[in-house]
Design a protein around this motif. Structure first.
Motif, PDB file in Angstrom:
ATOM      1  N   MET A 271       0.825  -1.203   0.000  1.00 58.28           N
ATOM      2  CA  MET A 271       0.000   0.000   0.000  1.00 58.28           C
ATOM      3  C   MET A 271       0.861   1.255   0.000  1.00 58.28           C
ATOM      4  SD  MET A 271      -3.073  -0.729  -0.419  1.00 58.28           S
ATOM      5  CE  MET A 271      -3.585   0.986  -0.246  1.00 58.28           C
ATOM      6  N   ALA A 272       2.029   1.197   0.650  1.00 60.32           N
ATOM      7  CA  ALA A 272       2.933   2.361   0.648  1.00 60.32           C
ATOM      8  C   ALA A 272       3.384   2.686  -0.773  1.00 60.32           C
ATOM      9  CB  ALA A 272       4.139   2.087   1.545  1.00 60.32           C
ATOM     10  N   GLU A 273       3.680   1.648  -1.539  1.00 56.46           N
ATOM     11  CA  GLU A 273       4.061   1.864  -2.938  1.00 56.46           C
ATOM     12  C   GLU A 273       2.895   2.411  -3.754  1.00 56.46           C
ATOM     13  OE1 GLU A 273       7.296  -1.349  -4.225  1.00 56.46           O
ATOM     14  OE2 GLU A 273       5.634  -2.256  -3.134  1.00 56.46           O
ATOM     15  N   TRP A 274       1.677   1.881  -3.476  1.00 52.23           N
ATOM     16  CA  TRP A 274       0.501   2.414  -4.158  1.00 52.23           C
ATOM     17  C   TRP A 274       0.315   3.892  -3.832  1.00 52.23           C
ATOM     18  CZ3 TRP A 274      -1.688   0.979  -8.280  1.00 52.23           C
ATOM     19  CH2 TRP A 274      -1.840  -0.380  -8.607  1.00 52.23           C
ATOM     20  N   ASP A 275       0.532   4.272  -2.571  1.00 49.65           N
ATOM     21  CA  ASP A 275       0.399   5.676  -2.180  1.00 49.65           C
ATOM     22  C   ASP A 275       1.343   6.561  -2.982  1.00 49.65           C
ATOM     23  OD1 ASP A 275      -1.562   5.075  -0.352  1.00 49.65           O
ATOM     24  OD2 ASP A 275      -0.196   4.981   1.365  1.00 49.65           O
ATOM     25  N   LYS A 276       2.580   6.080  -3.179  1.00 48.57           N
ATOM     26  CA  LYS A 276       3.548   6.860  -3.962  1.00 48.57           C
ATOM     27  C   LYS A 276       3.073   7.022  -5.405  1.00 48.57           C
ATOM     28  CE  LYS A 276       7.600   5.401  -1.284  1.00 48.57           C
ATOM     29  NZ  LYS A 276       8.896   4.654  -1.338  1.00 48.57           N
ATOM     30  N   ILE A 277       2.543   5.917  -5.968  1.00 50.35           N
ATOM     31  CA  ILE A 277       2.060   5.971  -7.356  1.00 50.35           C
ATOM     32  C   ILE A 277       0.885   6.937  -7.471  1.00 50.35           C
ATOM     33  CG2 ILE A 277       0.947   4.627  -9.183  1.00 50.35           C
ATOM     34  CD1 ILE A 277       2.579   2.205  -8.187  1.00 50.35           C
ATOM     35  N   ILE A 278      -0.069   6.814  -6.540  1.00 47.69           N
ATOM     36  CA  ILE A 278      -1.268   7.653  -6.595  1.00 47.69           C
ATOM     37  C   ILE A 278      -0.912   9.127  -6.424  1.00 47.69           C
ATOM     38  CG2 ILE A 278      -3.448   8.187  -5.401  1.00 47.69           C
ATOM     39  CD1 ILE A 278      -3.594   5.148  -4.764  1.00 47.69           C
ATOM     40  N   ASP A 279       0.050   9.412  -5.531  1.00 46.71           N
ATOM     41  CA  ASP A 279       0.460  10.801  -5.311  1.00 46.71           C
ATOM     42  C   ASP A 279       1.053  11.429  -6.563  1.00 46.71           C
ATOM     43  OD1 ASP A 279      -0.407  10.775  -2.712  1.00 46.71           O
ATOM     44  OD2 ASP A 279       1.571  10.337  -1.846  1.00 46.71           O
ATOM     45  N   LYS A 280       1.634  10.626  -7.441  1.00 46.59           N
ATOM     46  CA  LYS A 280       2.298  11.137  -8.638  1.00 46.59           C
ATOM     47  C   LYS A 280       1.375  11.185  -9.861  1.00 46.59           C
ATOM     48  CE  LYS A 280       6.326  11.644  -6.698  1.00 46.59           C
ATOM     49  NZ  LYS A 280       6.908  12.999  -6.497  1.00 46.59           N
TER      50      LYS A 280
END
Length: 315
Positions: A271-280
């Motif tokens: 989920m942390a990686e998903w958060d980074k993707i979504i933020d970008k």
């Protein structure tokens, strides 16, 4: 990657077909107007793994070269791929071919379960078990086997069932996967144990009790019993499951299987990686990305339903 290879450089030995190629099938391929699909060749030996009929048809056509896809692996895995390829498409192997192939795979991959070998050779697991029993040496006591999920489990699961029943009694809220990891049995076996306990039955099937060891061994002094492994992050669970699936020859030895594994591997990020993707995600692309994400989610949901129906139909 497909490459053009000189036909004269290829070897045709060690085929799973006991009686060799079928002349009529070769002739039918030779007179067809369509280009012949690439054959599969073991890179280190130049041996044809899949496509012997196509190779002979190309020779009749007068071709000097043929399209080839290379397989990198040892000779034992190359034979497994040859068997599986000729079970799932093209001119199927005969029953005698399949049984003979299963005997070879048992010898080269004795750690594989009967179900795994059955899925590769295209015969019933019971037939594989019978071939294994007749093989020199028979079935060693205490042997473990690797199943479809890539995990090694003992042939006699009585102790695992006992551990599972103890865990269920102590903490009935544990998930099937948690108990399975600790007891070294499959989640489905845990489900069976749980259902038996709910019905007031013995967790061990009748044949398991008759095999001996009716009473679990006494725990060493000071032993606290099995330790429950806490649930990991869902992404880690998915990654572990996908890793086990990659060990399944029914998936890793077929192009569609490898495609499925690649698709599943895409969803093992945290989920942390998903958060980074979504933020970008750029704001002007947000609606499009959200729409595509919903479409992908729906496709996966549909795929899950279809797979579940298929499992139910074949159960």
């Amino acid at each position: 990657m497909v490459v053009e290879v000189d036909i004269a450089s290829l070897s045709t030995g060690d085929s799973p077909r006991i009686s060799g190629v079928d002349p009529e099938h070769v002739e039918a391929l030779a007179v067809a107007q369509n280009p012949l699909p690439p054959i599969t060749v073991h890179r280190s030996t130049g041996r044809v793994i899949d496509g012997l009929h196509r190779l002979r048809a190309a020779e009749i056509r007068g071709q000097r070269k043929i399209a080839v896809q290379y397989f990198d692996g040892d000779a034992a895995d190359a034979f497994v791929l040859a068997v599986e390829s000729n079970v799932t498409h093209g001119m199927p192997l005969t029953t005698a071919d399949r049984k003979h192939a299963a005997a070879r795979i048992i010898a080269s991959h004795p750690q594989w379960s009967d179900r795994v070998i059955a899925s590769v050779s295209g015969i019933a697991p019971g037939t594989v078990a019978e071939i294994r029993r007749r093989a020199p040496g028979g079935r060693p006591a205490g042997e473990s086997r690797i199943g479809h999920d890539g995990r090694a489990r003992p042939l006699n699961g009585n102790e695992g069932r006992r551990v599972a029943s103890q865990l269920i009694s102590e903490n009935p809220n544990l998930s099937l996967r948690q108990i399975a990891r600790v007891a070294a049995i499959s989640p489905e076996t845990v489900r069976d144990v749980r259902n038996r306990m709910r019905r007031g039955e013995d967790p061990l099937p009748q044949r398991g009790r008759q095999a001996g060891h009716d009473e679990p061994p006494a725990a060493p002094h000071g032993s606290r019993g099995p330790t429950v492994v806490p649930d990991r992050e869902p992404a880690e669970d998915r990654a572990a499951i996908v890793k086990r699936l990659k060990a399944d020859p029914a998936l890793r030895f077929s192009e569609t299987g490898r495609t499925l594994l690649r698709l599943l591997a895409m969803h093992t990020i945290s989920m942390a990686e998903w958060d980074k993707i979504i933020d970008k995600v750029p704001p002007h692309c947000g609606e499009i990305v959200a729409c595509l994400a919903n479409d992908c989610a729906q496709m996966w949901a549909d795929a899950a339903l279809r797979v579940q129906r298929k499992v139910a139909e074949t159960a």
